[in-house]
Motif scaffolding. Structure first.
Motif, PDB file in Angstrom:
ATOM      1  N   ASP A   1      -6.661   6.364  -6.962  1.00  0.00           N
ATOM      2  CA  ASP A   1      -5.642   7.263  -6.433  1.00  0.00           C
ATOM      3  C   ASP A   1      -5.178   6.880  -5.037  1.00  0.00           C
TER       4      ASP A   1
ATOM      5  N   ASP B   1      -4.037  11.804 -12.462  1.00  0.00           N
ATOM      6  CA  ASP B   1      -2.986  12.637 -13.046  1.00  0.00           C
ATOM      7  C   ASP B   1      -3.331  12.898 -14.509  1.00  0.00           C
TER       8      ASP B   1
ATOM      9  N   LYS C   1      -0.821   4.074 -17.502  1.00  0.00           N
ATOM     10  CA  LYS C   1      -0.802   4.526 -16.110  1.00  0.00           C
ATOM     11  C   LYS C   1      -2.211   4.912 -15.678  1.00  0.00           C
TER      12      LYS C   1
ATOM     13  N   THR D   1       4.635   8.390  -7.940  1.00  0.00           N
ATOM     14  CA  THR D   1       3.294   8.735  -8.440  1.00  0.00           C
ATOM     15  C   THR D   1       2.587   7.530  -9.052  1.00  0.00           C
ATOM     16  N   THR D   2       3.320   6.482  -9.364  1.00  0.00           N
ATOM     17  CA  THR D   2       2.683   5.304  -9.973  1.00  0.00           C
ATOM     18  C   THR D   2       2.317   4.238  -8.949  1.00  0.00           C
TER      19      THR D   2
ATOM     20  N   PHE E   1      -2.934   5.378  -2.433  1.00  0.00           N
ATOM     21  CA  PHE E   1      -1.513   5.074  -2.519  1.00  0.00           C
ATOM     22  C   PHE E   1      -1.221   3.741  -1.840  1.00  0.00           C
TER      23      PHE E   1
ATOM     24  N   ARG F   1       8.692  10.552  -0.120  1.00  0.00           N
ATOM     25  CA  ARG F   1       7.318  10.367  -0.557  1.00  0.00           C
ATOM     26  C   ARG F   1       7.257   9.209  -1.539  1.00  0.00           C
TER      27      ARG F   1
END
Length: 625
Positions: free
Chosen positions: A239, A322, A318, A357-358, A241, A354
């Motif tokens: 997770d 999530d 993915k 999410t991937t 980023f 932002r």
């Protein structure tokens, strides 16, 4: 909510012999919205080298990176690799081709020409920094700054064992050899069915009449090793980023000073694609492509720049916490509908405020693990005209065989870096890599004793011997025969003086002496004295050779070649020497014809006189008439 940037640089992908570093940037939002956002950045120090390329990448306020080569409004680019802006006399004119820009969403910024201005990098530079910034005083999570050399990669030691001052963590526990890319060069004739020869047993024989394909085999699995090790830096790394990903690779191939030849100079983009190809060697998808617009080509040197290319990756599940991640796909196309899945390039648009999410470390790790670990570059149309080192000559009676060698060098460099941000920490990481020679394919000649990626070729030239014909020794002149010495004249024997008879005692005429009234007389006996020469000599023309033709002797016809032989001194009586004298004829007038009385001569003279007289009489009579 409170924003913080966590920069953790993750080991990156490497390509065609170039090692790369992957900086990753991740963001997370905290509950406190008043917290100021922080951003971590890491600049990789460019190593000093000759041929520095201008055009440093400038980071914009949004985190976007400007490329070294500005793309024209038409989408076509003309780029120059390091050192290619001005061609040296040795390399000749540099050729570039135009190529339209690709969709920026399918790639990532590539500043390899700035980060790595030199081609000779070998080994791996690692720089990873992550710090906890929440809950009071900041404290480090991981700090690693070290270099693994080509020499380090030869053993079985780990990074921390070779560098005692380095922090012991999940990255430094890797073996040195597991974080250094390896490469090998091989060669064969163009369009030949023969296998590529990596020259690990002997130099490869070449002919100037043929053209060749040069192949660079690259093992980029060390990139995957570093990425997988980085996942243990922080719990829940899937997770983390990742943001501001940069990566790029460059392979350079150079003909040695001992080799005269030329690489193929492309005439346009299609010709460049035909002669310079990058492909997977293990069947997995390629995630890099040659950027022909940024590459440069000259007779003695070719520099190929490679960009990240996410269009060839197969669909991947993915990653992340999530709840819908397992059911979502990125990359590739839906096999049923043919619809393209989203492509994640780890550079989310700042316009959304932002990240996507991937754009997480879990997806980057999945991308690297499923891409090609063995790749190859093939360069066709290489011409080799002559080589000059390690000259060996052998000879036979008819020819001379000259054997010489020449070398080709390959360099494979690259980098990857990114920022990382996660809940309570931020950081950055960077890897800069340069490939070393694969030990199994180490060059038999030039590659021994060093780690350069080299290949040696051998050329044999046969020359007919030009030995001059030895002249035949000219015949030595025969010593001239001593001229014939004339025979010593024989002293003539003095004839005995004739006995003069005693005069008769007064013989009487017509009767007895004093008788018959006769008169007395006395007879005088005359003694003839010979006046002939004591040595008459050789008669003129006596020994003249007879002519071969009626017309007479041809000049030199009967000339005898002198022969070196002993002249036998002849002895004997000279012709006419002892010829008896004839009364009534002077011996001085005697001719050596055997005709002591000159009968024929007198007859001839008499006949001539008569004929002349008769002719005179006839002419007088005619005159009177």
């Amino acid at each position: 909510m409170k924003k913080k940037n966590l920069k953790v640089q993750v080991a990156a992908l490497a390509m065609t012999g170039a090692m790369v570093a992957i900086p990753m940037n991740a963001r997370a939002e905290e509950v406190n919205p008043a917290s100021a956002a922080t951003t971590g950045t890491m600049e990789v120090a460019a190593e000093a080298a000759t041929g520095v390329t201008s055009g440093a990448a400038a980071e914009t306020a949004t985190g976007a990176i400007a490329g070294v080569v500005a793309e024209a409004g038409t989408g076509a680019t003309v780029a120059t690799a390091p050192g290619a802006g001005t061609a040296s006399g040795r390399e000749g004119a540099v050729v570039t081709v135009e190529e339209a820009a690709v969709d920026p969403g399918t790639t990532a910024p590539n500043n390899v020409n700035t980060v790595l201005s030199e081609d000779q990098k070998q080994g791996t530079d690692i720089s990873t920094h992550a710090d906890i910034t929440r809950g009071g005083q900041a404290r480090p999570v991981i700090h690693v700054d070290t270099t693994v050399t080509a020499e380090d990669a030869k053993g079985e030691k780990t990074i921390v064992e070779s560098h005692p001052g380095v922090e012991d963590n999940v990255i430094t526990r890797l073996k040195n050899k597991d974080v250094v890319l390896q490469g090998d060069l091989s060669i064969k004739k163009d369009e030949s069915t023969e296998a590529y020869d990596s020259t690990n047993t002997a130099a490869h024989p070449v002919n100037k009449e043929d053209s060749y394909s040069l192949k660079a085999d690259l093992d980029v699995s060390p990139v995957t090793n570093a990425i997988n090790a980085s996942s243990g830096i922080i719990p829940g790394s899937n997770d983390i980023f990742v943001n501001n990903l940069e990566t790029g690779l460059r392979s350079t191939f150079t003909l040695g000073d001992d080799l005269e030849g030329s690489f193929h100079l492309p005439t346009d983009l299609e010709d460049a694609k035909k002669h310079y190809e990058l492909s997977s060697a293990d069947g997995n998808p390629m995630i890099y492509r040659i950027n022909y617009g940024k590459s440069s080509f000259s007779k003695k040197k070719v520099s190929l720049v490679m960009d990240l290319d996410l269009t060839q990756m197969k669909p991947l599940a993915k990653q992340g916490s999530d709840e819908n991640a397992a059911n979502e796909r990125i990359y590739g196309k839906d096999p049923v509908t043919g619809k393209a899945y989203p492509i994640e390039n780890f550079n989310p648009s700042p316009a959304t405020g932002r990240h996507a999410t991937t754009s997480v470390f879990g997806n980057l790790q999945e991308l690297i693990n499923n891409s090609a670990q063995k790749i190859q570059l093939v360069m066709k149309g290489l011409k080799i005209n002559a080589t000059s080192s390690n000259r060996v000559e052998t000879e036979t009676e008819t020819e001379k065989n000259i054997s010489t060698e020449g070398s080709i060098a390959g360099t494979l460099v690259g980098y990857m870096k990114s920022d990382l941000w996660y809940v309570y920490s931020s950081g950055n990481t960077s890897y800069v890599w340069g490939a070393v020679q694969n030990d199994a394919g180490r060059d038999k000649v030039s590659g021994q004793g060093n780690d350069k990626v080299l290949l040696t070729v051998k050329m044999n030239t046969v020359e007919p011997k030009s030995n001059p014909v030895q002249p035949v020794n000219p015949a030595q002149p025969v010593n001239p025969v001593n001229p014939e010495q004339p025979a010593q004249p024989v002293i003539p024997v003095t004839p005995e003086t004739p006995v003069v008879p005693a005069p008769p005692t007064n013989p009487s005429i017509g009767g007895t002496s004093n008788g018959g009234g006769g008169r007395s007389s006395s007879r005088v006996t005359v003694s003839t004295v010979s006046n002939a020469p004591s040595n008459p000599g050789i008669v003129l023309g006596e020994s003249r050779p007879t002519a071969s033709t009626l017309g007479g002797e041809v000049l030199g016809e009967n000339r005898e070649t002198p022969v070196a032989e002993t002249v036998e001194k002849k002895q004997g009586t000279v012709l006419g020497e002892s010829r008896p004298s004839v009364n009534g004829v002077s011996d001085r007038a005697t001719v050596a014809t055997g005709d002591y009385n000159f009968t024929g001569l007198w007859a001839s003279l008499f006949g001539i006189s008569l004929a002349s007289l008769a002719g005179f009489v006839v002419l007088q009579k005619k005159k009177e008439n």
